[in-house]
Design an enzyme around this catalytic site. Sequence first.
Site, PDB file in Angstrom:
ATOM      1  N   LYS A  40       0.695  -1.059  -0.278  1.00 13.83           N
ATOM      2  CA  LYS A  40       0.256   0.611   0.327  1.00 13.83           C
ATOM      3  C   LYS A  40       1.061   1.126  -0.049  1.00 13.83           C
ATOM      4  O   LYS A  40       0.491   1.917  -0.995  1.00 13.83           O
ATOM      5  CB  LYS A  40      -1.060  -0.247   1.334  1.00 13.83           C
ATOM      6  CG  LYS A  40      -1.871  -1.120   1.261  1.00 13.83           C
ATOM      7  CD  LYS A  40      -2.695  -1.287   2.509  1.00 13.83           C
ATOM      8  CE  LYS A  40      -3.897  -2.275   2.462  1.00 13.83           C
ATOM      9  NZ  LYS A  40      -4.525  -2.547   1.502  1.00 13.83           N
ATOM     10  N   GLU A 139       0.484  -1.217   7.673  1.00 12.37           N
ATOM     11  CA  GLU A 139       1.205  -2.338   6.477  1.00 12.37           C
ATOM     12  C   GLU A 139       2.707  -2.500   7.163  1.00 12.37           C
ATOM     13  O   GLU A 139       3.328  -3.984   7.515  1.00 12.37           O
ATOM     14  CB  GLU A 139       0.995  -2.367   5.190  1.00 12.37           C
ATOM     15  CG  GLU A 139       0.104  -3.443   4.646  1.00 12.37           C
ATOM     16  CD  GLU A 139       0.201  -3.365   3.539  1.00 12.37           C
ATOM     17  OE1 GLU A 139      -1.030  -4.618   2.763  1.00 12.37           O
ATOM     18  OE2 GLU A 139       0.624  -2.620   2.687  1.00 12.37           O
ATOM     19  N   ASN A 183     -11.806   2.262   3.462  1.00 16.89           N
ATOM     20  CA  ASN A 183     -13.154   1.849   3.135  1.00 16.89           C
ATOM     21  C   ASN A 183     -14.395   1.226   3.496  1.00 16.89           C
ATOM     22  O   ASN A 183     -14.043   1.353   4.689  1.00 16.89           O
ATOM     23  CB  ASN A 183     -12.209   1.171   1.543  1.00 16.89           C
ATOM     24  CG  ASN A 183     -12.370  -0.520   2.653  1.00 16.89           C
ATOM     25  OD1 ASN A 183     -12.857  -0.848   3.694  1.00 16.89           O
ATOM     26  ND2 ASN A 183     -11.193  -1.010   1.966  1.00 16.89           N
ATOM     27  N   GLY A 221     -16.067   2.104  -2.655  1.00 15.60           N
ATOM     28  CA  GLY A 221     -15.709   1.442  -3.773  1.00 15.60           C
ATOM     29  C   GLY A 221     -17.248   2.012  -5.272  1.00 15.60           C
ATOM     30  O   GLY A 221     -16.712   2.660  -5.429  1.00 15.60           O
ATOM     31  N   GLY A 224     -18.553   4.954  -4.596  1.00  9.69           N
ATOM     32  CA  GLY A 224     -18.688   6.199  -4.883  1.00  9.69           C
ATOM     33  C   GLY A 224     -18.030   6.120  -3.109  1.00  9.69           C
ATOM     34  O   GLY A 224     -16.642   6.022  -2.452  1.00  9.69           O
ATOM     35  N   ASP A 245      -8.763  -4.665 -12.792  1.00 10.51           N
ATOM     36  CA  ASP A 245      -8.050  -4.773 -11.186  1.00 10.51           C
ATOM     37  C   ASP A 245      -8.208  -3.756 -10.688  1.00 10.51           C
ATOM     38  O   ASP A 245      -7.975  -2.368 -11.000  1.00 10.51           O
ATOM     39  CB  ASP A 245      -6.492  -5.218 -11.959  1.00 10.51           C
ATOM     40  CG  ASP A 245      -6.005  -5.403 -10.827  1.00 10.51           C
ATOM     41  OD1 ASP A 245      -6.465  -5.578  -9.898  1.00 10.51           O
ATOM     42  OD2 ASP A 245      -4.694  -5.996 -10.776  1.00 10.51           O
ATOM     43  N   THR A 247      -7.195  -4.023  -7.666  1.00 10.10           N
ATOM     44  CA  THR A 247      -6.339  -3.681  -6.729  1.00 10.10           C
ATOM     45  C   THR A 247      -5.242  -2.662  -6.920  1.00 10.10           C
ATOM     46  O   THR A 247      -5.144  -2.283  -7.535  1.00 10.10           O
ATOM     47  CB  THR A 247      -4.447  -4.535  -7.107  1.00 10.10           C
ATOM     48  OG1 THR A 247      -5.326  -6.473  -7.748  1.00 10.10           O
ATOM     49  CG2 THR A 247      -3.665  -5.429  -6.170  1.00 10.10           C
ATOM     50  N   ASP A 251      -5.263   3.078  -2.339  1.00 13.13           N
ATOM     51  CA  ASP A 251      -4.010   3.087  -2.399  1.00 13.13           C
ATOM     52  C   ASP A 251      -4.105   4.991  -3.668  1.00 13.13           C
ATOM     53  O   ASP A 251      -3.345   5.688  -3.683  1.00 13.13           O
ATOM     54  CB  ASP A 251      -2.513   2.455  -3.183  1.00 13.13           C
ATOM     55  CG  ASP A 251      -2.901   1.648  -1.849  1.00 13.13           C
ATOM     56  OD1 ASP A 251      -3.314   1.493  -1.018  1.00 13.13           O
ATOM     57  OD2 ASP A 251      -2.516   0.210  -2.188  1.00 13.13           O
TER      58      ASP A 251
HETATM   59  O1  RIB Z   1      -3.971  -2.281  -1.240  1.00 13.12           O
HETATM   60  C1  RIB Z   1      -3.928  -3.357  -2.474  1.00 13.12           C
HETATM   61  C2  RIB Z   1      -2.136  -3.384  -2.015  1.00 13.12           C
HETATM   62  O2  RIB Z   1      -2.216  -4.344  -1.038  1.00 13.12           O
HETATM   63  C3  RIB Z   1      -1.281  -4.405  -3.277  1.00 13.12           C
HETATM   64  O3  RIB Z   1      -0.274  -3.749  -3.555  1.00 13.12           O
HETATM   65  C4  RIB Z   1      -0.706  -5.483  -2.412  1.00 13.12           C
HETATM   66  O4  RIB Z   1       0.601  -5.966  -2.226  1.00 13.12           O
HETATM   67  C5  RIB Z   1      -1.207  -5.838  -0.395  1.00 13.12           C
HETATM   68  O5  RIB Z   1      -0.227  -4.717  -0.142  1.00 13.12           O
END
Ligand code: RIB
Length: 298
Positions: A40, A139, A183, A221, A224, A245, A247, A251
Amino acid sequence: MSDIAVLGIFVADISFSGDKIPTVGETILGDVYNVGPGGKGCNQAIAISRLGGKVNFISKLGKDNYGKLAIDKLKKDNIDTSNIIISNKHQTGVAGIHVDRNTGKNAIIVVRGAPASLTIDEIDTNIIKKSKIFLTQLEVPLEVTLHCLRVAKENGLINILNPAPACKLNNDFFKLVDYFTPNETEAEFYTGIKINNEIDAKKSAQKLLKMGIKKVIITLGEKGLFYSDGKEEIYVKATSVKAIDTTGAGDAFNGGFSFALLKGKKIKECLEIANKVAGLSTTKLGAGDGMPFLKDLS
Ligand code: RIB
């Protein structure tokens, strides 16, 4: 000198895109894969830098191939890497990510590697003291996060905490946070309120504000986002895109928001910019690799 200091992890994201996310015990044939920057903190730093912000990434890597990949990628994105510790004793982390290419939804396991061993003594707080905004997530070890939030607050920075992945926090955290950006699932973790609509989001934000947080942004998501500082409330609809994607969308949001705040934009515009950055980030495979550039926003 950087404008925004980001504390967090880098991991190599190994993303597999297929027709669905496999269920337990199932093997499916996928279409494409990507090995790229993730974690992140790293993703947020890339998002800020691609928009034009000066960013310093505070982290820890192993002395290995993925550690080298991290430094190469971060430097290519003009991120100051001088506050990244390289450890001989630990590996650089990885994340295994399954992506459903029809919805863009994902399932992730992160093995943090080196930054899981980060200690307060290893952090050079001078870079935080010289910045204007401090942005972090959950993290790296919590005591390091709390220490850096304290240093940032004592030195007049704006603190943004993206509480992901959600975990139990003591009250000291909440008092140090200017902008708290969960979120809907993370907001539910902290408040116990399940968010199905704008009214639930409002109740959740009210509860978070009572904990001592100054301003709350709950990302919802495809629904909004909702913002509240106790006086002003703003609801912004999600940008309409074909997501492949998701993911790193959170961030992208946090990076975009920090950048807009740095540029002195009013809160509504900050939220709209962040929302756009998040939407655009979902149109490419990969978290860090999927972050848009300033020119993509126009
Ligand atoms: O927020 C997405 C991220 O969470 C990913 O890139 C993964 O590595 C986790 O850390």
